[in-house]
Design a protein around this motif. Structure first.
Motif, short mmCIF file in Angstrom:
data_model
loop_
_atom_site.label_atom_id
_atom_site.label_comp_id
_atom_site.label_asym_id
_atom_site.label_seq_id
_atom_site.Cartn_x
_atom_site.Cartn_y
_atom_site.Cartn_z
N TRP A 149 1.52 10.39 -0.44
CA TRP A 149 2.64 10.49 0.51
C TRP A 149 2.13 10.96 1.86
O TRP A 149 2.49 10.41 2.90
CB TRP A 149 3.69 11.46 -0.01
N ARG A 150 1.32 12.01 1.83
CA ARG A 150 0.84 12.58 3.11
C ARG A 150 0.05 11.55 3.91
O ARG A 150 0.20 11.44 5.13
CB ARG A 150 -0.02 13.81 2.83
N VAL A 151 -0.79 10.80 3.22
CA VAL A 151 -1.61 9.78 3.90
C VAL A 151 -0.71 8.70 4.50
O VAL A 151 -0.85 8.33 5.66
CB VAL A 151 -2.63 9.16 2.92
N TYR A 152 0.24 8.21 3.70
CA TYR A 152 1.08 7.11 4.17
C TYR A 152 2.04 7.57 5.26
O TYR A 152 2.34 6.82 6.20
CB TYR A 152 1.89 6.54 3.00
N ARG A 170 1.71 7.61 9.47
CA ARG A 170 2.12 6.57 10.43
C ARG A 170 3.40 6.97 11.16
O ARG A 170 3.72 6.42 12.21
CB ARG A 170 2.31 5.25 9.70
N TRP A 171 4.15 7.91 10.56
CA TRP A 171 5.38 8.39 11.20
C TRP A 171 5.21 9.82 11.71
O TRP A 171 6.20 10.47 12.07
CB TRP A 171 6.54 8.34 10.20
N ASN A 172 3.99 10.30 11.72
CA ASN A 172 3.69 11.68 12.17
C ASN A 172 4.46 12.72 11.37
O ASN A 172 4.95 13.72 11.91
CB ASN A 172 4.01 11.83 13.67
N VAL A 173 4.59 12.47 10.07
CA VAL A 173 5.30 13.38 9.19
C VAL A 173 4.30 14.31 8.50
O VAL A 173 3.37 13.86 7.84
CB VAL A 173 6.10 12.61 8.12
N GLU A 174 4.48 15.60 8.69
CA GLU A 174 3.59 16.58 8.07
C GLU A 174 4.34 17.54 7.15
O GLU A 174 3.77 18.11 6.23
CB GLU A 174 2.86 17.39 9.14
N THR A 175 5.63 17.73 7.38
CA THR A 175 6.42 18.71 6.63
C THR A 175 7.71 18.07 6.14
O THR A 175 8.30 17.25 6.84
CB THR A 175 6.77 19.91 7.53
N ALA A 176 8.12 18.44 4.93
CA ALA A 176 9.38 17.94 4.37
C ALA A 176 10.54 18.68 5.01
O ALA A 176 10.74 19.87 4.79
CB ALA A 176 9.39 18.11 2.86
N LEU A 177 11.32 17.97 5.81
CA LEU A 177 12.47 18.55 6.51
C LEU A 177 13.70 17.69 6.26
O LEU A 177 13.59 16.49 5.97
CB LEU A 177 12.19 18.64 8.01
N ASP A 231 0.81 -1.23 0.00
CA ASP A 231 0.00 0.00 0.00
C ASP A 231 0.85 1.27 0.00
O ASP A 231 0.31 2.38 0.02
CB ASP A 231 -0.94 0.02 1.21
N CYS A 232 2.15 1.13 -0.04
CA CYS A 232 3.04 2.30 -0.08
C CYS A 232 3.05 2.88 -1.49
O CYS A 232 3.18 2.14 -2.47
CB CYS A 232 4.45 1.89 0.33
N PRO A 233 2.89 4.21 -1.65
CA PRO A 233 2.94 4.81 -2.99
C PRO A 233 4.22 4.42 -3.71
O PRO A 233 5.29 4.32 -3.10
CB PRO A 233 2.90 6.31 -2.69
#
Length: 600
Positions: free
Chosen positions: A492-495, A498-505, A439-441
């Motif tokens: 990407w945002r949906v997947y 699970r890692w609480n990732v909201e911003t590209a850092l 299910d990973c893009p």
């Protein structure tokens, strides 16, 4: 009244034979407009309806491209060349936008050497919708061959002059009205404060491509312009206000450690410390972070602009933000900069840049010299036993680099640039080690596998430094040049939730920083340079950069990217501090484009 109608009738009778000429011109104008509309619709920046004049400005841009129609008595089909060139322009910019989220700088059309090894990346950026660009062009070509070639009548010079004057008058009135009316003053190209400085695509959407082209051309023509007295006062006032205490930390006595600055292609922070199906994505980086002398800052805001990877080199090495438009590595590569390499050379260091690709990529041959490096060791100085896509695989590049590093006279600084995790993140089948859930893009799966592979290469590289006796005597800096290209951002945002990732850092890691520390607040890439000034004991160097060391007591957890998006404690930061940090972009643009240090 009867006389008026008789004159109109007479005019129509005289123009009637030219009805197909008019139809051909209108079809061309519509085709030009269609290309603008389709491009902006695809990038989800549709032509603005909030400002009524926007539609007219886009029509004006189309009319400007169609003006050559009136210069030719015959061979109107030459306009098809202009139309096909516009197709090429739109598609090129669309492919560029999907990676860099801005328009392609004019001078980038000459950077053909940068296309070496990017075939898969370019093809991977194509979408089915892109084929809609040339459709009107092909239809117009066919209609000309089978219809208009026989029906178009050559016009007299007088008729072409009158018709062209009418169209030109409409263009001038529309542009003039938009330039100078108060409520649209941000589109005034005579002003330094306009929307294009921060977002070329949004500016093109609102005010038309003609305005955008003029702004880009103006920027290109004004490069290396002399700094005015007013501009110099702006820069010097900002620099005076930016003076900070650089004394709190000196981790190493200058000259006591070698420095290796490893710039990892597209490395983001979110894979670090996370797992898939019970397998660590970056086990080797995770192991480094547990070292008692490792500094880790996971929340670095990418601040690259039109020069992307090369912009990162400018930021890290010179502590300056990239210019508003264009790639500094080409337009301003021969400027004078104060850099880490130059600071270390003053202390007896030998400095080197190491790259597994061609020296021509992002103009590395010129740029690295201006950043203070003694030499550039590119792919032609390596054994090309594993060459894939853009250059050497990171496995062979890093392995061979260990041997070169051991041969360098110490102390040295080595800037190393990896390539294997470059978009489209394509690896040989025998280098795909990570099992990714179904299910990973698809592009995220490719990216995670690329990072997993690069992590293994870094692990072997660190072990090579350790066994060769270099690691203990070296400050190893690891960071990403920018965030990764996401072709399926919504997935990407949906997947990534699970890692609480909201911003590209991106991460900032310093091995042998002599303290185990995690700096959790937000910082910008611009803050890496002054932080390294502190770590390496270079506080007496004349240039501390436009950022703030993370060790400084007055460091504000706030950063702004090239599109003026704010990150971090915007709410808690004092308004004057926020504006000061944001204005660094304008100040840096002046300093870079006017070669501030070279003309002092």
């Amino acid at each position: 009244m009867r006389t008026f109608f008789l004159r109109c009738k007479f005019l129509l009778q005289n123009l009637l034979p030219y009805r197909y000429n008019l139809l051909f011109f209108l079809l061309f104008t519509t085709a030009f407009y269609y290309n603008f509309w389709l491009f902006l619709d695809i990038v989800e920046q549709p032509i603005s309806t909030d400002i009524p004049s926007s539609v007219f400005l886009h029509i004006t841009s189309a009319l400007i491209l169609a003006l050559p129609y009136f210069l030719m008595r015959r061979h109107k089909e030459i306009l098809l060349v202009v139309l096909f060139l516009l197709n090429f322009y739109c598609i090129s910019n669309l492919l560029y936008y999907r990676t860099y989220f801005t328009l392609l700088p004019f001078d980038s059309f000459t950077m053909v050497n940068n296309l070496n090894g990017l075939g898969d990346s370019i093809l991977g950026s194509f979408r089915k919708v892109d084929w809609f660009f040339p459709i009107p062009s092909v239809l117009l070509l066919l209609s000309y061959l089978f219809f208009f070639r026989k029906t178009i009548i050559p016009e007299s010079i007088r008729l072409r002059a009158i018709s062209g004057s009418v169209v030109l008058a409409a263009i001038v009135i529309t542009i003039g009205y938009n330039l100078f009316k108060d409520r649209n003053q941000v589109s005034n190209l005579l002003s330094e404060e306009n929307e294009f400085r921060y977002d070329l695509v949004e500016g093109a959407s609102t005010y038309g491509f003609f305005h955008c082209w003029v702004y880009q051309a103006k920027s290109l023509l004004h490069e290396q312009a002399q700094m005015t007295a007013a501009e110099k006062r702006i820069v010097e006032k900002w620099l005076k206000d930016n003076k900070k205490d650089m004394s709190p930390v000196t981790v190493h006595e200058v000259g006591s450690k070698n420095v290796i600055f490893l710039i990892v292609e597209s490395l983001e922070s979110f894979p670090i410390g996370n797992s898939l199906n019970g397998t660590e994505i970056t086990p080797n980086l995770n192991r480094l972070l547990k070292d008692e002398s490792c500094l880790y800052a996971p929340h670095v805001v990418p601040q690259v602009n039109g020069g992307h990877s090369s912009d990162a080199q400018l930021i890290f090495n010179a502590g300056m933000l990239p210019p508003h438009t264009g790639a500094a590595c080409f337009r301003y590569a021969r400027n004078t900069y104060f850099t880490l390499a130059k600071a270390l050379k003053e202390k007896g260091y030998n400095t080197h840049t190491m790259l597994g690709g061609n020296a021509s990529f992002w103009n590395q041959g010129v740029l690295t010299k201006q950043l203070g490096y003694d030499d550039l060791i590119a792919v032609d100085q390596y054994n090309c036993d594993e060459y894939y896509e853009m250059g050497l695989t990171d496995s062979t590049f890093l392995a061979q680099s260990v041997e070169k590093l051991k041969a360098f006279k110490q102390p040295f600084m080595a800037q190393m640039i990896t390539l294997s995790s470059h978009d489209p993140y394509k690896l040989p089948n025998d280098r795909i080690y990570l099992k990714v859930p179904a299910d990973c893009p698809a592009d995220m799966a490719a990216y995670l596998n690329a990072i997993h592979y690069v992590d293994q290469c870094i692990g072997r590289f660190v072990q090579g430094l350790r066994s060769g006796g270099l690691l203990a005597n070296t400050v190893l800096v690891i960071t990403g040049d920018h965030d990764c290209n996401k072709r399926q951002p919504a997935q990407w945002r949906v997947y990534a939730k699970r890692w609480n990732v909201e911003t590209a850092l991106t991460p900032f890691i310093v091995v042998n920083g002599n303290r185990q520390q995690t700096y959790a607040p937000v910082m910008g890439q611009i803050d890496i340079y002054p932080s390294l000034i502190s770590i390496l004991g270079l506080q007496k160097y004349q240039w501390h950069g436009l950022g703030t060391s993370i060790f400084a007591s007055e460091k504000t957890p706030f950063a702004v990217n090239a599109r003026m998006h704010e990150f971090g404690a915007a709410q808690s930061a004092a308004p004057n501090i926020r504006e000061h940090i944001k204005s660094a972009w304008n100040v840096s643009d002046l300093m870079v484009t006017r070669d501030y240090f070279g003309k002092q």
